[in-house]
Design an enzyme around this catalytic site. Structure first.
Site, PDB file in Angstrom:
ATOM      1  N   ASN A  10      77.000  -7.209  83.634  1.00 62.73           N
ATOM      2  CA  ASN A  10      76.442  -6.036  84.320  1.00 62.73           C
ATOM      3  C   ASN A  10      77.555  -5.001  84.367  1.00 62.73           C
ATOM      4  OD1 ASN A  10      74.937  -4.340  86.032  1.00 62.73           O
ATOM      5  ND2 ASN A  10      75.793  -5.324  87.854  1.00 62.73           N
ATOM      6  N   LYS A  12      79.733  -1.841  84.965  1.00 60.17           N
ATOM      7  CA  LYS A  12      79.768  -0.888  86.076  1.00 60.17           C
ATOM      8  C   LYS A  12      79.718   0.544  85.528  1.00 60.17           C
ATOM      9  CE  LYS A  12      80.081  -4.230  88.970  1.00 60.17           C
ATOM     10  NZ  LYS A  12      79.252  -4.496  90.110  1.00 60.17           N
ATOM     11  N   HIS A  96      69.653  -5.747  92.462  1.00 61.02           N
ATOM     12  CA  HIS A  96      71.108  -5.904  92.580  1.00 61.02           C
ATOM     13  C   HIS A  96      71.567  -5.420  93.960  1.00 61.02           C
ATOM     14  CE1 HIS A  96      75.402  -5.350  91.918  1.00 61.02           C
ATOM     15  NE2 HIS A  96      75.267  -6.249  90.952  1.00 61.02           N
ATOM     16  N   GLU A  98      73.956  -3.666  94.898  1.00 59.10           N
ATOM     17  CA  GLU A  98      74.335  -2.251  94.998  1.00 59.10           C
ATOM     18  C   GLU A  98      73.080  -1.372  95.114  1.00 59.10           C
ATOM     19  OE1 GLU A  98      76.890  -2.372  91.565  1.00 59.10           O
ATOM     20  OE2 GLU A  98      78.228  -3.674  92.708  1.00 59.10           O
ATOM     21  N   GLU A 168      73.923 -13.692  94.232  1.00 63.03           N
ATOM     22  CA  GLU A 168      75.161 -12.924  94.286  1.00 63.03           C
ATOM     23  C   GLU A 168      75.512 -12.621  95.745  1.00 63.03           C
ATOM     24  OE1 GLU A 168      75.874 -10.726  90.330  1.00 63.03           O
ATOM     25  OE2 GLU A 168      74.657  -9.435  91.572  1.00 63.03           O
ATOM     26  N   GLY A 174      82.634  -7.664  93.217  1.00 61.15           N
ATOM     27  CA  GLY A 174      83.630  -6.614  93.007  1.00 61.15           C
ATOM     28  C   GLY A 174      84.778  -6.666  94.006  1.00 61.15           C
ATOM     29  N   SER A 214      82.571 -11.886  91.308  1.00 59.21           N
ATOM     30  CA  SER A 214      83.959 -12.061  90.859  1.00 59.21           C
ATOM     31  C   SER A 214      84.153 -13.266  89.940  1.00 59.21           C
ATOM     32  CB  SER A 214      84.908 -12.114  92.061  1.00 59.21           C
ATOM     33  OG  SER A 214      84.801 -10.919  92.814  1.00 59.21           O
ATOM     34  N   GLY A 236      82.660  -6.780  86.757  1.00 62.12           N
ATOM     35  CA  GLY A 236      83.926  -6.260  86.243  1.00 62.12           C
ATOM     36  C   GLY A 236      84.439  -6.982  85.006  1.00 62.12           C
TER      37      GLY A 236
HETATM   38  C1  PEP Z   1      77.866  -7.718  89.599  1.00 62.03           C
HETATM   39  O1  PEP Z   1      78.069  -6.545  89.324  1.00 62.03           O
HETATM   40  O2  PEP Z   1      76.717  -8.184  89.602  1.00 62.03           O
HETATM   41  C2  PEP Z   1      79.012  -8.571  89.915  1.00 62.03           C
HETATM   42  C3  PEP Z   1      78.812  -9.824  90.210  1.00 62.03           C
HETATM   43  O3  PEP Z   1      80.240  -7.951  89.879  1.00 62.03           O
HETATM   44  P1  PEP Z   1      81.680  -8.683  89.860  1.00 62.03           P
HETATM   45  O4  PEP Z   1      81.614  -9.768  88.818  1.00 62.03           O
HETATM   46  O5  PEP Z   1      82.644  -7.593  89.487  1.00 62.03           O
HETATM   47  O6  PEP Z   1      81.919  -9.239  91.226  1.00 62.03           O
END
Ligand code: PEP
Length: 252
Positions: A10, A12, A96, A98, A168, A174, A214, A236
């Site tokens: 995914n 950013k 998601h 965000e 998640e 992040g 992460s 990321g």
């Molecule tokens: C995400 O954007 O869904 C995500 C899990 O980000 P990260 O791996 O950076 O924590």
């Protein structure tokens, strides 16, 4: 039952037209012939055509990070499932954190989007997860149960086959904080049991549940080694060929 792992990136809101194609080409060359694991990259909308072109002869699918629940019409700024299919998307990420917590999407809106995505022939990565204070106050099961029950409202067993759930925990996205394998496994098992209550054991055993938060080359094998963790949604670390390949290669 053994479920094929599914690892998706995914990206950013940090790339550029040139850089996104370059990274996609690198991924096609490093990972394009991987068959043991399903792979996908979900770039921001505007980079989808370039990335889809770069990945077209590879085994890496392309997805979007959002969509609207109408097919056509006066919805300025929105993108439909039909449009995503038209530019080569196989997947869409919906719900998601965000979008839930920054943009303000509700369970009802996410449910409408999931229904439309599936009807439009897209496969959905349906994200759920609790905030830090919800985990600290022992509300993870309650929060995730509500998100799943509301998000899957009016979705029948056949349509469920088009869904991957992505657990998640918001506090791990992040932030560099990762759920421990035990924390991930515990919540994934709870989600699978919930799907069992809603749809029966057979579908619960076949649905894939990705972990996101992460995930990196150094922790992927341990997390994805948990019995109910069937892949990863990676933010990321999916933005460079080195890190994404490191994650995939650690589970091959
Ligand atoms: C995400 O954007 O869904 C995500 C899990 O980000 P990260 O791996 O950076 O924590």
């Amino acid at each position: 039952m053994s479920r094929k792992l599914f690892i998706a990136g995914n990206w950013k809101m940090n790339s550029s037209a040139v850089a996104s194609v370059e990274v996609a080409r690198g991924m096609a060359s490093e990972l394009g012939s991987v068959e043991a694991v399903d792979l996908a990259i979900c770039p921001p909308f505007v980079y989808i055509p370039g990335v889809a072109e770069a990945l077209k002869d590879s085994n890496i699918g392309v997805g979007a990070q959002n969509m609207y629940f109408e097919d056509n019409g006066a919805f300025t700024g929105e993108i439909s499932a039909r449009m995503l299919k038209d530019i080569g998307c196989r997947y869409v990420i919906l719900g998601h954190s965000e979008r839930r917590h920054v943009i303000g999407e509700t369970d009802e809106l996410i449910n409408a989007k999931i229904i439309k995505a599936l009807a439009g022939g897209l496969e959905v990565m349906f994200c759920v997860g609790e905030l830090l204070d919800q985990r600290k106050s022992d509300r993870t099961t309650e929060v995730v149960t509500t998100q799943i029950t509301a998000g899957l409202k009016n979705i029948g067993p056949e349509a469920l086959l088009g869904i991957t759930i992505a657990y998640e925990p918001v506090w791990a996205i992040g932030t560099g904080e990762t759920a421990t394998p035990d924390q991930a496994q515990e919540t994934h098992a709870m989600i699978r049991a919930l799907i069992g209550q809603l749809y029966g054991t057979e579908l619960a055993e076949s649905i894939r549940i990705q972990y996101g938060g992460s995930v990196k080359p150094g922790n992927a094998a341990e997390l994805l080694g948990c019995p109910d963790v069937d892949g990863a949604l990676v933010g990321g670390a999916s933005m460079t060929v080195e890190d994404f390949s490191g994650i995939v290669n650690s589970v091959l």
